[in-house]
Each structure stands twice: as C-alpha cells, then as structure tokens.
Design an enzyme around this catalytic site. Structure first.
Site, PDB file in Angstrom:
ATOM      1  N   GLY A 109      34.044  46.861  41.514  1.00  0.00           N
ATOM      2  CA  GLY A 109      35.261  46.088  41.228  1.00  0.00           C
ATOM      3  C   GLY A 109      34.921  44.729  40.656  1.00  0.00           C
ATOM      4  O   GLY A 109      35.686  43.781  40.783  1.00  0.00           O
ATOM      5  N   GLY A 111      34.849  44.080  37.601  1.00  0.00           N
ATOM      6  CA  GLY A 111      35.586  43.844  36.356  1.00  0.00           C
ATOM      7  C   GLY A 111      34.835  44.299  35.125  1.00  0.00           C
ATOM      8  O   GLY A 111      34.751  43.565  34.136  1.00  0.00           O
ATOM      9  N   SER A 112      34.308  45.530  35.161  1.00  0.00           N
ATOM     10  CA  SER A 112      33.562  46.015  33.999  1.00  0.00           C
ATOM     11  C   SER A 112      34.467  46.145  32.772  1.00  0.00           C
ATOM     12  O   SER A 112      34.036  45.885  31.649  1.00  0.00           O
ATOM     13  CB  SER A 112      32.880  47.350  34.308  1.00  0.00           C
ATOM     14  OG  SER A 112      33.799  48.241  34.881  1.00  0.00           O
ATOM     15  N   SER A 113      35.745  46.497  32.977  1.00  0.00           N
ATOM     16  CA  SER A 113      36.643  46.677  31.827  1.00  0.00           C
ATOM     17  C   SER A 113      36.926  45.342  31.136  1.00  0.00           C
ATOM     18  O   SER A 113      36.886  45.251  29.909  1.00  0.00           O
ATOM     19  CB  SER A 113      37.977  47.275  32.265  1.00  0.00           C
ATOM     20  OG  SER A 113      37.769  48.420  33.014  1.00  0.00           O
ATOM     21  N   ALA A 115      35.093  42.601  31.288  1.00  0.00           N
ATOM     22  CA  ALA A 115      33.853  42.091  30.694  1.00  0.00           C
ATOM     23  C   ALA A 115      33.551  42.843  29.395  1.00  0.00           C
ATOM     24  O   ALA A 115      33.152  42.229  28.393  1.00  0.00           O
ATOM     25  CB  ALA A 115      32.694  42.226  31.686  1.00  0.00           C
ATOM     26  N   ASP A 156      40.549  38.098  35.249  1.00  0.00           N
ATOM     27  CA  ASP A 156      39.235  38.687  35.011  1.00  0.00           C
ATOM     28  C   ASP A 156      38.761  38.433  33.578  1.00  0.00           C
ATOM     29  O   ASP A 156      37.574  38.211  33.326  1.00  0.00           O
ATOM     30  CB  ASP A 156      39.256  40.196  35.332  1.00  0.00           C
ATOM     31  CG  ASP A 156      40.519  40.898  34.843  1.00  0.00           C
ATOM     32  OD1 ASP A 156      41.378  40.251  34.208  1.00  0.00           O
ATOM     33  OD2 ASP A 156      40.654  42.112  35.095  1.00  0.00           O
TER      34      ASP A 156
HETATM   35  O1  PMV Z   1      41.011  44.596  41.904  1.00  0.00           O
HETATM   36  P1  PMV Z   1      40.582  43.472  41.041  1.00  0.00           P
HETATM   37  O2  PMV Z   1      39.266  42.901  41.458  1.00  0.00           O
HETATM   38  O3  PMV Z   1      40.638  43.797  39.573  1.00  0.00           O
HETATM   39  O4  PMV Z   1      41.622  42.291  41.275  1.00  0.00           O
HETATM   40  C1  PMV Z   1      43.007  42.437  41.045  1.00  0.00           C
HETATM   41  C2  PMV Z   1      43.723  41.162  41.313  1.00  0.00           C
HETATM   42  C3  PMV Z   1      45.231  41.228  41.175  1.00  0.00           C
HETATM   43  O5  PMV Z   1      45.733  39.923  41.423  1.00  0.00           O
HETATM   44  C4  PMV Z   1      45.830  42.170  42.212  1.00  0.00           C
HETATM   45  C5  PMV Z   1      45.662  41.702  39.791  1.00  0.00           C
HETATM   46  C6  PMV Z   1      45.517  40.670  38.684  1.00  0.00           C
HETATM   47  O6  PMV Z   1      45.461  41.091  37.516  1.00  0.00           O
HETATM   48  O7  PMV Z   1      45.508  39.455  38.945  1.00  0.00           O
END
Ligand code: PMV
Length: 323
Positions: A109, A111-113, A115, A156
């Site tokens: 989790g 954030g590979s997409s 990045a 992200d």
């Molecule tokens: O699950 P992750 O690490 O991609 O985090 C999502 C965070 C959220 O606030 C739920 C969604 C967002 O885009 O901010």
C-alpha cells in the site's frame, strides 16, 4: 527509437488525515524511499508499447489514438491513462515505449500506482521536451487517478511529485513542505492487502447513515492534522505520538481498523512508541509508529511478536527525479 529517458518517483505513507482528506480536510503525507521507475523511448511509429514485468504485462501494444478505449488490463490502467491525458494536454501524437520497474511490492500500500503515474508523466515530459511544471504534472496525474479509480484526494500523487513530508488539501489546493527532522518512524505491514476503493466506499455508506456524525469525525481529524503540523514544526514528538493515537481512535470509529492492525498498534505502544496508527485507507496494509530515536528495534520486535512485518523503508524521500 530514441534513447530512453528514465524517471523515478517515491511511494508514500499517510501520517494524518486519511479519509477526512477526501472530504476537504487537510492531511499530512510523507514520501517513502521505495521507488517506481519509468523509462520512455520515443518511437518512429504511432504505437503505445508497455513492458511492466512486475505486474505480469509484456508486449502490451495499441495505437496512441486508441488509448483509453477498449478493454484495458488492470496492470496497464494508470500508465495508459497517464499517457493518454499527457497526449491530450500537450498535443503529442507520436509513438512511445514505456518500461516500468518497481523497487517495492504493490502489496504494502505504498502507492505503486501513483508513483508509476508520476514517473511516467515526468519521463514523458523530459523525452518530449514539453517543459511542463510540477504543478501541471500533478494535475494530469490527479486526473489519471480520478479516471481510473473514480475517487481520491491526490495525496499520493503529491508525495510522488514533490517528495518530503507535505501538508496537503485535496486536489492540490494546499501543498506545503513540512520537516520531520529527527523523528523516527517504524513501519509495520499487517500481511493483509487492503483495497482502497472498497474502504472508501464503506466509509461513504457509513456517512450516508448519519451524515452529521461522520462529518464531525472528519472535523476532528482535520483538527488533529492541524495540531500535528504544529507539533512537527516544534519537533514535539510526544505530542505528535498522542495525536497519532487520537487519529487512530477516530479511524477505528469509522470501522476501518482491523484486529491485526489494533494488535500491532497496541504492541508498538507497549514497546515504547510515542504513538501509533494505521496508515492509509485501513482494512490491512501498513501501520506506523513514532518512536524515540534508538528505540526502533524493540518496537520492530514487538510488531513481529504479534505477526506483523517490520519494513525497512525510510520516510521523507525525494520526489520524482530524472535518473
Ligand atoms: O490506502 P491508501 O494508502 O492509498 O490511502 C488512502 C487514503 C484515503 O484518504 C482513504 C483516500 C485518498 O485518496 O486520500
């Protein structure tokens, strides 16, 4: 085919404000030093060609004018959409070959997409000499995320584009650098892959049942993020740790924590962390603990003792760069 241009972009961890950030409250995100690399080569024909072995995709090809149309394999979605939106924005119509390489597992989790999206856009920007500023790359990358997953704050994307630690408001309305100097963060993987979109949908349904109540939880999360920003500015790690604990309770009230995450968070606190919380949408993925410098090992051991996996990644990594 032209010589390749390679850019790399970091992953991310949410420190404060997940979920609430989707509904207009601020969050704090940090970039992690696990990077996604994209190599772009310009082609003499008009084809888009993708090699992404990490997601079992080789030799995927279609005409540039067909991008975004027809069935798109899961592993190609972000890159294909990013190239499509880049071409639409700049008017670029030539063929491009893209090669993706990942340093990190998509499981954590990190954030590979996002990045991948930022690395591809940045390499395209250099290869085509388009001269787009980081703000514009952010906008195209954010549109890409919305086109693929329908919802998201773009936190992200911001971490991948600017790196470091950021104060962030959805859509890039506010992006300000913070400095975590001297803070030590231990990262623990729960072993369970979470699906961000499903979790966001779960929270949206909860909010439909009692909008005012859930809005007040988001407000509190926003207040926690504001206090956390002050604590970071003052290097007040004890306060920052308690704010993590409060943020975790608020997330648990939305139903996004899990027994495994709770166990890891409890174990980290008992082993001397200033505070701990889940990071991201919840439902699995990672938790983070703020620990006194030098006290990392006991916290990592405590995570392992409850079945978690301590990950060796450091925070506040540099943003997208030319390799
Ligand atoms: O699950 P992750 O690490 O991609 O985090 C999502 C965070 C959220 O606030 C739920 C969604 C967002 O885009 O901010």
């Amino acid at each position: 085919m032209s010589r390749g241009v390679t850019c790399s972009a970091p992953g991310k961890l949410m420190l404060f404000g997940e979920h609430a950030v989707v509904y207009g409250r601020p969050c704090i995100v940090t970039a992690v030093d696990q990077r996604m690399r994209a190599t772009i080569s310009l082609r003499a024909d008009d084809l888009f060609h993708l090699e992404a072995e990490d997601v079992q995709l080789t030799g995927y090809e279609k005409s540039i004018s067909e991008l975004g149309k027809g069935k798109i394999p899961r592993g190609a979605a972000f890159v294909e959409r990013a190239v499509q939106l880049f071409c639409e924005h700049t008017g670029w119509a030539g063929g491009v070959s893209v090669e993706m390489r990942s340093e990190f597992s998509a499981l954590f989790g990190f954030g590979s997409s996002s990045a991948s999206t930022v690395a591809v856009l940045s390499a395209l920007n250099v290869a085509t000499e388009s001269g787009l500023a980081t703000e514009m790359l952010f906008d195209i990358a954010y549109k890409t995320v919305l086109a693929v997953q329908g919802k998201g704050s773009g936190f992200d994307i911001a971490a991948a584009a600017w790196g470091g630690t950021l104060w962030f408001v959805a859509g890039g309305e506010e992006v300000e650098p913070l400095n975590l100097r001297g803070a030590s963060i231990v990262i623990g993987y729960s072993g369970i892959k979470a699906d961000t979109v499903t979790l966001m949908e779960q929270v949206r349904r909860l909010a439909q049942q009692d909008p005012a109540l859930v809005e007040s939880v988001y407000d509190s999360m926003g207040d926690v993020a504001r206090s956390a920003r002050r604590a970071i500015d003052e290097c007040d790690w004890k306060t920052l740790g308690s704010l993590m604990d409060i943020n975790q309770s608020l997330l648990a009230s939305l139903g996004v924590s899990t027994a495994k995450l709770d166990a890891m968070i409890g174990a980290a606190r008992a082993a001397g962390a200033y505070g701990a919380k889940l990071s991201g949408a919840g439902g699995g993925d990672c938790m983070i603990a703020l620990v006194p410098v030098g006290n990392e090992q006991p916290v990592q051991a405590a995570l392992a003792a409850v079945g978690g996996v301590a990950l060796a990644a450091s925070v506040q990594a540099p943003g997208v760069r030319l390799e």
